[in-house]
Write a protein that holds these residues in place. Structure first.
Motif, mmCIF file in Angstrom:
data_model
loop_
_atom_site.group_PDB
_atom_site.id
_atom_site.type_symbol
_atom_site.label_atom_id
_atom_site.label_comp_id
_atom_site.label_asym_id
_atom_site.label_seq_id
_atom_site.Cartn_x
_atom_site.Cartn_y
_atom_site.Cartn_z
ATOM 1 N N THR A 149 4.541 -3.841 16.315
ATOM 2 C CA THR A 149 3.864 -3.419 17.545
ATOM 3 C C THR A 149 4.306 -4.194 18.788
ATOM 4 O O THR A 149 4.448 -3.572 19.849
ATOM 5 C CB THR A 149 2.333 -3.461 17.417
ATOM 6 O OG1 THR A 149 1.951 -4.651 16.767
ATOM 7 C CG2 THR A 149 1.812 -2.262 16.673
ATOM 8 N N PRO A 150 4.522 -5.533 18.733
ATOM 9 C CA PRO A 150 4.918 -6.208 19.975
ATOM 10 C C PRO A 150 6.160 -5.595 20.605
ATOM 11 O O PRO A 150 6.242 -5.478 21.834
ATOM 12 C CB PRO A 150 5.182 -7.645 19.532
ATOM 13 C CG PRO A 150 4.403 -7.811 18.289
ATOM 14 C CD PRO A 150 4.355 -6.469 17.634
ATOM 15 N N PHE A 151 7.109 -5.175 19.767
ATOM 16 C CA PHE A 151 8.355 -4.634 20.312
ATOM 17 C C PHE A 151 8.136 -3.248 20.916
ATOM 18 O O PHE A 151 8.694 -2.916 21.951
ATOM 19 C CB PHE A 151 9.417 -4.606 19.213
ATOM 20 C CG PHE A 151 9.644 -5.964 18.620
ATOM 21 C CD1 PHE A 151 10.352 -6.922 19.321
ATOM 22 C CD2 PHE A 151 9.106 -6.302 17.392
ATOM 23 C CE1 PHE A 151 10.538 -8.184 18.815
ATOM 24 C CE2 PHE A 151 9.286 -7.567 16.869
ATOM 25 C CZ PHE A 151 9.996 -8.510 17.581
ATOM 26 N N VAL A 152 7.293 -2.461 20.247
ATOM 27 C CA VAL A 152 6.963 -1.142 20.790
ATOM 28 C C VAL A 152 6.226 -1.310 22.121
ATOM 29 O O VAL A 152 6.507 -0.612 23.102
ATOM 30 C CB VAL A 152 6.099 -0.351 19.782
ATOM 31 C CG1 VAL A 152 5.759 1.012 20.352
ATOM 32 C CG2 VAL A 152 6.816 -0.220 18.449
ATOM 33 N N ILE A 153 5.294 -2.286 22.156
ATOM 34 C CA ILE A 153 4.529 -2.500 23.385
ATOM 35 C C ILE A 153 5.467 -2.935 24.518
ATOM 36 O O ILE A 153 5.367 -2.463 25.648
ATOM 37 C CB ILE A 153 3.413 -3.534 23.144
ATOM 38 C CG1 ILE A 153 2.334 -2.911 22.254
ATOM 39 C CG2 ILE A 153 2.821 -4.020 24.461
ATOM 40 C CD1 ILE A 153 1.259 -3.857 21.816
ATOM 41 N N TYR A 154 6.410 -3.832 24.207
ATOM 42 C CA TYR A 154 7.374 -4.264 25.215
ATOM 43 C C TYR A 154 8.125 -3.059 25.766
ATOM 44 O O TYR A 154 8.268 -2.885 26.982
ATOM 45 C CB TYR A 154 8.350 -5.274 24.596
ATOM 46 C CG TYR A 154 9.490 -5.640 25.524
ATOM 47 C CD1 TYR A 154 9.341 -6.707 26.417
ATOM 48 C CD2 TYR A 154 10.679 -4.926 25.539
ATOM 49 C CE1 TYR A 154 10.356 -7.035 27.285
ATOM 50 C CE2 TYR A 154 11.696 -5.247 26.405
ATOM 51 C CZ TYR A 154 11.533 -6.304 27.286
ATOM 52 O OH TYR A 154 12.528 -6.627 28.146
ATOM 53 N N PHE A 232 -5.773 -6.087 35.313
ATOM 54 C CA PHE A 232 -6.138 -6.538 33.971
ATOM 55 C C PHE A 232 -4.985 -6.374 33.003
ATOM 56 O O PHE A 232 -4.847 -7.122 32.053
ATOM 57 C CB PHE A 232 -7.360 -5.771 33.472
ATOM 58 C CG PHE A 232 -8.610 -6.188 34.172
ATOM 59 C CD1 PHE A 232 -9.127 -7.458 33.968
ATOM 60 C CD2 PHE A 232 -9.253 -5.349 35.050
ATOM 61 C CE1 PHE A 232 -10.272 -7.871 34.618
ATOM 62 C CE2 PHE A 232 -10.386 -5.756 35.711
ATOM 63 C CZ PHE A 232 -10.898 -7.015 35.497
ATOM 64 N N MET A 233 -4.156 -5.378 33.286
ATOM 65 C CA MET A 233 -2.993 -5.178 32.435
ATOM 66 C C MET A 233 -2.138 -6.446 32.404
ATOM 67 O O MET A 233 -1.732 -6.911 31.336
ATOM 68 C CB MET A 233 -2.204 -4.005 33.000
ATOM 69 C CG MET A 233 -0.906 -3.752 32.328
ATOM 70 S SD MET A 233 0.046 -2.696 33.412
ATOM 71 C CE MET A 233 1.653 -3.187 32.912
ATOM 72 N N LEU A 234 -1.929 -7.043 33.564
ATOM 73 C CA LEU A 234 -1.126 -8.273 33.635
ATOM 74 C C LEU A 234 -1.821 -9.401 32.881
ATOM 75 O O LEU A 234 -1.191 -10.141 32.128
ATOM 76 C CB LEU A 234 -0.893 -8.638 35.094
ATOM 77 C CG LEU A 234 -0.002 -9.857 35.316
ATOM 78 C CD1 LEU A 234 1.425 -9.542 34.924
ATOM 79 C CD2 LEU A 234 -0.056 -10.303 36.770
ATOM 80 N N SER A 235 -3.161 -9.532 33.089
ATOM 81 C CA SER A 235 -3.904 -10.591 32.393
ATOM 82 C C SER A 235 -3.785 -10.426 30.894
ATOM 83 O O SER A 235 -3.580 -11.400 30.159
ATOM 84 C CB SER A 235 -5.382 -10.540 32.772
ATOM 85 O OG SER A 235 -5.537 -10.686 34.143
ATOM 86 N N VAL A 236 -3.919 -9.184 30.414
ATOM 87 C CA VAL A 236 -3.868 -8.946 28.970
ATOM 88 C C VAL A 236 -2.462 -9.183 28.445
ATOM 89 O O VAL A 236 -2.281 -9.786 27.379
ATOM 90 C CB VAL A 236 -4.361 -7.515 28.644
ATOM 91 C CG1 VAL A 236 -4.146 -7.200 27.178
ATOM 92 C CG2 VAL A 236 -5.833 -7.376 28.980
ATOM 93 N N VAL A 237 -1.446 -8.760 29.211
ATOM 94 C CA VAL A 237 -0.065 -8.977 28.753
ATOM 95 C C VAL A 237 0.212 -10.472 28.619
ATOM 96 O O VAL A 237 0.655 -10.947 27.573
ATOM 97 C CB VAL A 237 0.937 -8.322 29.728
ATOM 98 C CG1 VAL A 237 2.346 -8.831 29.471
ATOM 99 C CG2 VAL A 237 0.899 -6.805 29.579
ATOM 100 N N ILE A 238 -0.092 -11.228 29.673
ATOM 101 C CA ILE A 238 0.172 -12.670 29.619
ATOM 102 C C ILE A 238 -0.708 -13.332 28.562
ATOM 103 O O ILE A 238 -0.242 -14.107 27.734
ATOM 104 C CB ILE A 238 -0.071 -13.322 30.998
ATOM 105 C CG1 ILE A 238 0.921 -12.763 32.012
ATOM 106 C CG2 ILE A 238 0.081 -14.826 30.907
ATOM 107 C CD1 ILE A 238 0.658 -13.231 33.426
#
Lengths: 438, 263
Positions: A149-154, A232-238
Motif C-alpha cells: 500500500t505505501p507504494f500505491v499511495i505514493y 489535513f492531507m499534508l499532515s496525514v502524509v507526513i
C-alpha cells in the motif's frame, strides 16, 4: 489423642442457614452513588458544587456561540448580517460557514480539484492497509498486501510514472534476496551488505531504471508536485509516513544502544542524543534550507520528502529511548533462557525479547506518535501549507478576513479525533496483550 | 534434610557411566572484574554421570555450571563440551548450547508464548524441525513431565512446580546430551519440590548426563554418583555420595554438612 479434645463441652453448630437480607436503602442505588462519589465529606461536597459551577460557567459561554453557529454564508460579513437579523447584534454566534465554504481547501490544500479522488482513495487504502497490522483478527496473509500500500499511495498522491514506485518497491525484493544469499556466510556481513546494496540501488539505479522503462512503456497519471499538497492531507502524509518509518528505525536504534559492540553502541548514543537535544523546528529549518548546501548542486530533492525524513529521524530517537526502557524491563532470565536454548542474537531478540519489550513500551510509543502527529503542524514555519498554514491563506481573502476561532476549533477537533483514536487503540492493544499473556 | 525422595525406588538399570568424556574442564579460572570467582577448576564428567554440586552461597557453584554453556565467560583454562572447545566463536557457542540443556532457579519460561510454543520454539528455529514434528516431540515430553493438558496455557497460569517441569520439557525438546540444573527447586514451595525432583530422577534413570547445583541432599544420595563440594571458588572435596555424607574429609565440608543436615 489428647484429652483436650474431649473437654469441649459447649460445642455449637448451626442447623439452618440465615436467609439473605436486602441492604439498607442508603447503601443502594442513586443515593449511595451520590454519597460515595459527590458528597462523601463536607469538603468534598463543597468542591463538587464549585466544580459544577465551573462547568456551567464554561458551557454557558461556549454553548450559545456553538449552538447559534451559522453554517450557510458566503463571507464573514454575510455571517454577521444573518446574526444581526436573527439573533440581534449582541448575540454570540460562531460563523462555521467558513468551514462549509472552504473545507476542501482545509482537507486538500491546493491539490488540483480534478484529482481530489486520488488522496481520497489513498486515504481509504491507508486505512485498509493499516487494518491487518493493527487488528490480529484479520488473516495474516493480508499483511503482504499491506506492504504494497505505501507504494500505491505514493503513486496516487504524487502521480507520474508508475515505474518509479514500482522500482523503489523492488528494492525490498533486492534486499531480501541479498540477505538470503549473504546470510549463508555470516549474519553481520549479511546485514551490512544488504543495507549497502539496497542503499546503492535506491540512490543510483532505481530511478534511472524506472525512467528507462517508462520511455519504452509509458504508464502513469498526471504528476502533482508536493508543493501543491496541503491541509489535513499534508499532515496525514507526513504524520503517517513518519510513524510507519520511525518505529522500525527506533527499534534498531534501541538495539544498537543496548549492544555490546563499542562502535555501534557509541554511534547510536551520539545519534539519539544529538537528534533529541535539538528542537524539531531547527531540524525542519535544516531540512528546508541547509540540506541544499550539502546535496550536490542541481538536485531538487522534494521538500515534503525532506521533512518526512527529518520528522522520522526525530521521532525515531524518541522511540529508541522508549524501547530501550522496555528492553531494560525484560528480566535478564529471559535473555539467558533464550541463549541457553541456542537461539542466536537476532532470533532471541525477535522471538523473545522484543515482543516483551514492545508490549511494555506500547504506551510510550503511542505517546510519541501522538506528539509526532501534532508536531506536523510545525511545518507551517518552513512554508508548507498544513491546516494552520491554510488559515492564513483563508484569511487572506477579503471574504473571510478576520475569522480565527471557528477555523482553529475545527482544526483542533480534527487533531483531537485522530489523537484520541490512537490513544484508545493503545489501550485496546494493552488490554488484548494483557489477556493473551499474563 | 529433605526426605522427599527417600521413599522412592530408583531404577538403576540404565544409570551406567560410560568411558566417553562429556565435559572436560582444565585449569579454568574466572574473574568478575578483579574478583576471582573460580580458581583452577579441574573437572571431568563422563557420559551418563550424575553430579551434584553443593556448597555455601557465593562459592561459585552456579557460576561453574553457567560457564559450561557460556552464560558466563571464563578467562583462563579450557572447557571442552562434547569435543568442542568453548571459545569466543559464536558458532561454537550456539552449537554447544543446543546440545546442553539448562534449567534455571526461576524457570525463565517465555511468558508471551504458550507452554507448547515455549517447547517448540528452539527446535523450530535452531534445529529447523518442521512445526508438526516439533509439536509432536513437545507433547511427548510434556506427557513425560505429566502436564500435557496444560499445553495451550501461558506460563503465568501454572504453578511454580509445573513451570519448572515445563522448563525441563522445554530443554529436553532440543534432545540435549547434557542437562544443567541451577538450583531448580530453590524457588519452589516444599510440596512442589517433590514433583520436580521426581522428574529429574526419571531423567537420571534414563541415563542423562546431569550436573545439578542443589541443596536437596536426599536427591544427591539417591541419584548422584558423585557429589562435589565447592567453597570460595574452588572444588574442596568430591566423592561418591555415601562416602561424602558419611565420611567427609575436609573440615569445611564437615561444617557445611553439619549445618545443612543438622536441623
Amino acid at each position: 489423642m489428647s484429652d483436650t479434645d474431649s473437654q469441649v463441652t459447649n460445642a455449637y453448630f448451626r442447623e439452618t442457614m440465615l436467609a439473605q437480607q436486602t441492604p439498607p436503602v442508603t447503601e443502594t442505588g442513586a443515593i449511595k452513588w451520590l454519597r460515595e462519589n459527590l458528597f462523601p465529606t463536607w469538603l468534598n461536597g463543597i468542591m463538587t458544587i464549585v466544580a459544577l459551577y465551573a462547568i456551567w460557567f464554561i458551557l454557558s459561554h461556549i454553548g450559545p456561540w456553538f449552538l447559534n453557529g451559522i453554517w450557510d454564508a458566503q463571507s464573514l460579513s454575510e455571517c454577521r448580517e444573518i446574526r444581526d437579523a436573527t439573533l440581534g447584534p449582541d448575540a454570540s454566534a460562531a460563523c462555521f460557514a467558513v468551514i462549509s465554504d472552504r473545507w476542501q481547501q482545509l482537507v486538500f490544500g491546493f491539490y488540483p480539484q480534478s484529482a481530489y479522488w486520488r488522496p481520497t482513495l489513498a486515504f481509504f487504502l491507508m486505512l485498509a492497509g493499516l487494518a491487518p497490522v493493527l487488528f490480529g483478527a484479520i488473516p495474516r496473509r493480508w499483511l503482504t498486501a499491506s506492504m504494497l500500500t505505501p507504494f500505491v499511495i505514493y503513486f496516487l498522491l504524487w502521480g507520474g510514472s508508475v515505474w518509479v514506485p514500482a522500482f523503489i518497491a523492488l528494492g525490498f525484493v533486492v534486499g531480501g534476496l541479498t540477505a538470503r544469499v549473504l546470510g549463508r556466510l555470516n549474519q553481520m556481513v549479511a546485514l551490512i551488505g544488504t543495507v549497502l546494496i539496497v542503499g546503492l540501488y535506491w540512490a543510483f539505479i532505481a530511478v534511472p531504471l524506472a525512467n528507462a522503462v517508462h520511455s519504452i512503456l509509458p504508464i502513469g497519471i498526471m504528476a502533482i508536485p508536493s508543493s501543491e499538497f496541503g491541509g489535513f492531507m499534508l499532515s496525514v502524509v507526513i504524520g503517517m509516513a513518519a510513524i510507519i518509518l520511525s518505529l522500525p528505525l527506533g527499534i534498531v536504534l534501541a538495539l544498537a544502544r543496548a549492544s555490546d559492540l563499542f562502535l555501534v553502541n557509541k554511534l547510536a548514543i551520539g545519534f539519539i542524543e544529538i537528534i533529541r537535544g535539538v528542537p524539531l523546528i531547527v531540524w525542519l529549518f535544516t531540512a528546508s534550507l541547509l540540506l541544499n548546501y550539502f546535496l550536490p548542486p542541481g538536485t531538487n530533492f522534494d521538500l515534503t520528502l525532506r521533512v518526512i525524513i527529518m520528522v522520522t529521524l526525530f521521532s525515531a530517537a524518541y522511540i529508541a529511548e522508549v524501547v530501550r526502557g522496555g528492553l531494560a524491563a525484560v528480566p535478564k532470565g529471559q535473555y539467558e533462557g533464550a541463549d541457553s536454548l541456542g537461539l542466536d542474537y537476532w532470533q532471541s531478540m525477535r522471538l523473545i525479547v522484543l515482543p516483551q519489550a514492545l508490549k511494555i513500551s506500547i504506551p510510550g510509543i503511542v505517546n510519541t506518535f501522538i506528539g509526532l502527529f501534532k508536531d506536523t503542524t510545525l511545518v507551517v514555519f518552513i512554508g508548507l501549507l498544513d491546516p494552520l498554514g491554510l488559515t492564513n491563506s483563508i484569511r487572506a481573502s477579503t471574504d473571510w478576513n478576520g475569522i480565527y476561532w471557528e477555523l482553529y476549533v475545527f482544526i483542533g477537533l480534527m487533531f483531537f479525533i485522530a489523537c484520541y483514536a490512537m490513544g484508545r487503540y493503545s489501550m485496546y492493544l494493552e488490554r488484548k496483550l494483557q489477556r493473551e499473556n499474563r | 534434610m529433605s526426605d522427599t525422595v527417600q521413599d522412592r525406588q530408583i531404577n538403576r538399570s540404565q544409570m551406567q557411566v560410560s568411558d566417553e568424556i562429556a565435559i572436560d574442564i582444565t585449569n579454568m579460572n574466572k574473574w568478575y572484574g578483579t574478583f576471582h570467582v573460580l580458581r583452577d577448576i579441574n573437572l571431568t564428567v563422563q557420559r551418563g554421570e550424575r553430579i551434584v554440586i553443593c556448597g555455601p552461597s557465593g562459592s561459585g557453584k552456579s557460576t561453574l555450571i553457567r560457564c559450561i554453556n557460556r552464560l558466563e565467560e571464563h578467562q583462563k583454562g579450557t572447557i571442552m563440551v562434547e569435543g568442542t572447545e568453548l571459545s569466543s566463536d559464536l558458532k561454537n557457542i550456539d552449537k554447544i548450547r543446543s546440545e546442553v540443556g539448562m534449567c534455571f532457579q526461576h524457570f525463565n519460561l517465555f511468558p508471551h508464548l504458550t507452554i507448547l510454543e515455549n517447547c517448540t520454539l528452539a527446535p523450530i528455529w535452531v534445529r529447523k524441525t518442521p512445526k508438526k514434528e516439533a509439536e509432536a516431540t513437545a507433547m511427548h515430553f510434556l506427557e513425560k513431565v505429566k502436564i500435557p493438558d496444560q499445553a495451550l496455557k501461558y506460563p503465568g497460569q501454572l504453578s511454580g512446580g509445573q513451570q519448572q517441569r515445563v522448563a525441563i520439557a522445554r530443554s529436553l525438546c532440543m534432545k540435549p546430551r547434557i542437562m544443567l540444573f541451577d538450583e531448580p527447586t530453590s524457588a519452589l514451595d516444599p510440596e512442589m519440590i517433590k514433583e520436580v525432583l521426581d522428574t529429574m530422577i526419571e531423567l537420571a534413570e534414563e541415563g542423562m548426563t546431569m550436573l545439578c547445583v542443589t541443596h536437596e541432599m536426599g536427591f544427591a544420595q539417591a541419584v548422584a554418583n558423585r557429589v562435589i563440594f565447592m567453597d570460595q571458588g574452588q572444588i574442596v572435596e568430591q566423592n561418591e555420595p555415601k562416602e561424602f555424607f558419611n565420611n567427609p574429609q575436609s573440615d569445611r565440608t564437615k561444617l557445611f554438612l553439619s549445618q545443612i543436615l543438622g536441623h
